[in-house]
Design a protein around this motif. Structure first.
Motif, mmCIF file in Angstrom:
data_model
loop_
_atom_site.group_PDB
_atom_site.id
_atom_site.type_symbol
_atom_site.label_atom_id
_atom_site.label_comp_id
_atom_site.label_asym_id
_atom_site.label_seq_id
_atom_site.Cartn_x
_atom_site.Cartn_y
_atom_site.Cartn_z
ATOM 1 N N MET A 176 0.809 -1.200 0.000
ATOM 2 C CA MET A 176 0.000 0.000 0.000
ATOM 3 C C MET A 176 0.853 1.265 0.000
ATOM 4 O O MET A 176 0.520 2.218 -0.691
ATOM 5 N N ILE A 177 1.907 1.252 0.775
ATOM 6 C CA ILE A 177 2.760 2.440 0.852
ATOM 7 C C ILE A 177 3.392 2.721 -0.508
ATOM 8 O O ILE A 177 3.450 3.870 -0.942
ATOM 9 N N CYS A 178 3.833 1.658 -1.182
ATOM 10 C CA CYS A 178 4.444 1.847 -2.503
ATOM 11 C C CYS A 178 3.451 2.436 -3.491
ATOM 12 O O CYS A 178 3.805 3.306 -4.293
ATOM 13 N N ARG A 179 2.205 1.977 -3.438
ATOM 14 C CA ARG A 179 1.177 2.538 -4.329
ATOM 15 C C ARG A 179 0.952 4.010 -4.039
ATOM 16 O O ARG A 179 0.826 4.820 -4.962
ATOM 17 N N LEU A 180 0.904 4.365 -2.767
ATOM 18 C CA LEU A 180 0.726 5.762 -2.389
ATOM 19 C C LEU A 180 1.888 6.613 -2.893
ATOM 20 O O LEU A 180 1.682 7.696 -3.457
ATOM 21 N N ARG A 237 13.278 1.517 9.449
ATOM 22 C CA ARG A 237 14.148 0.878 8.446
ATOM 23 C C ARG A 237 13.388 0.680 7.129
ATOM 24 O O ARG A 237 13.938 0.913 6.049
ATOM 25 N N LEU A 238 12.137 0.252 7.210
ATOM 26 C CA LEU A 238 11.316 0.073 6.008
ATOM 27 C C LEU A 238 11.128 1.409 5.303
ATOM 28 O O LEU A 238 11.313 1.507 4.085
ATOM 29 N N TYR A 239 10.764 2.433 6.045
ATOM 30 C CA TYR A 239 10.537 3.739 5.431
ATOM 31 C C TYR A 239 11.793 4.258 4.742
ATOM 32 O O TYR A 239 11.716 4.827 3.657
ATOM 33 N N LYS A 240 12.959 4.048 5.345
ATOM 34 C CA LYS A 240 14.208 4.474 4.721
ATOM 35 C C LYS A 240 14.459 3.710 3.422
ATOM 36 O O LYS A 240 14.882 4.294 2.428
ATOM 37 N N ARG A 241 14.176 2.397 3.427
ATOM 38 C CA ARG A 241 14.342 1.609 2.195
ATOM 39 C C ARG A 241 13.403 2.086 1.089
ATOM 40 O O ARG A 241 13.721 1.982 -0.084
ATOM 41 N N LEU A 242 12.235 2.592 1.471
ATOM 42 C CA LEU A 242 11.268 3.083 0.498
ATOM 43 C C LEU A 242 11.587 4.493 0.004
ATOM 44 O O LEU A 242 10.885 5.018 -0.849
ATOM 45 N N GLY A 243 12.626 5.101 0.544
ATOM 46 C CA GLY A 243 13.058 6.411 0.059
ATOM 47 C C GLY A 243 12.735 7.578 0.968
ATOM 48 O O GLY A 243 13.031 8.724 0.630
ATOM 49 N N PHE A 244 12.130 7.329 2.116
ATOM 50 C CA PHE A 244 11.841 8.408 3.052
ATOM 51 C C PHE A 244 13.135 8.892 3.693
ATOM 52 O O PHE A 244 14.053 8.114 3.935
#
Length: 55
Positions: free
Chosen positions: A1-5, A28-35
């Protein structure tokens, strides 16, 4: 869901921001997603992922 957003936000050229408690392992997840960190309080971080820069 976060990636779609994030993908929808990038198509509209707008950032996505969230607030997370400092001890939350999801950081850690948010950092991997680019945050990246854009602010903090004593107990929370503000994190933002920005739209891709224009080529």
């Amino acid at each position: 869901m976060i990636c779609r957003l994030i993908n929808k936000a990038r198509k509209k050229n707008v950032p996505v921001s969230l607030t997370v408690l400092k001890q939350n392992p999801a950081i850690r997840l948010y950092k991997r997603l680019g945050f990246s960190f854009t602010g903090e309080t004593e107990i929370k971080y503000e994190m933002t992922v920005w739209p891709d820069p224009a080529p």
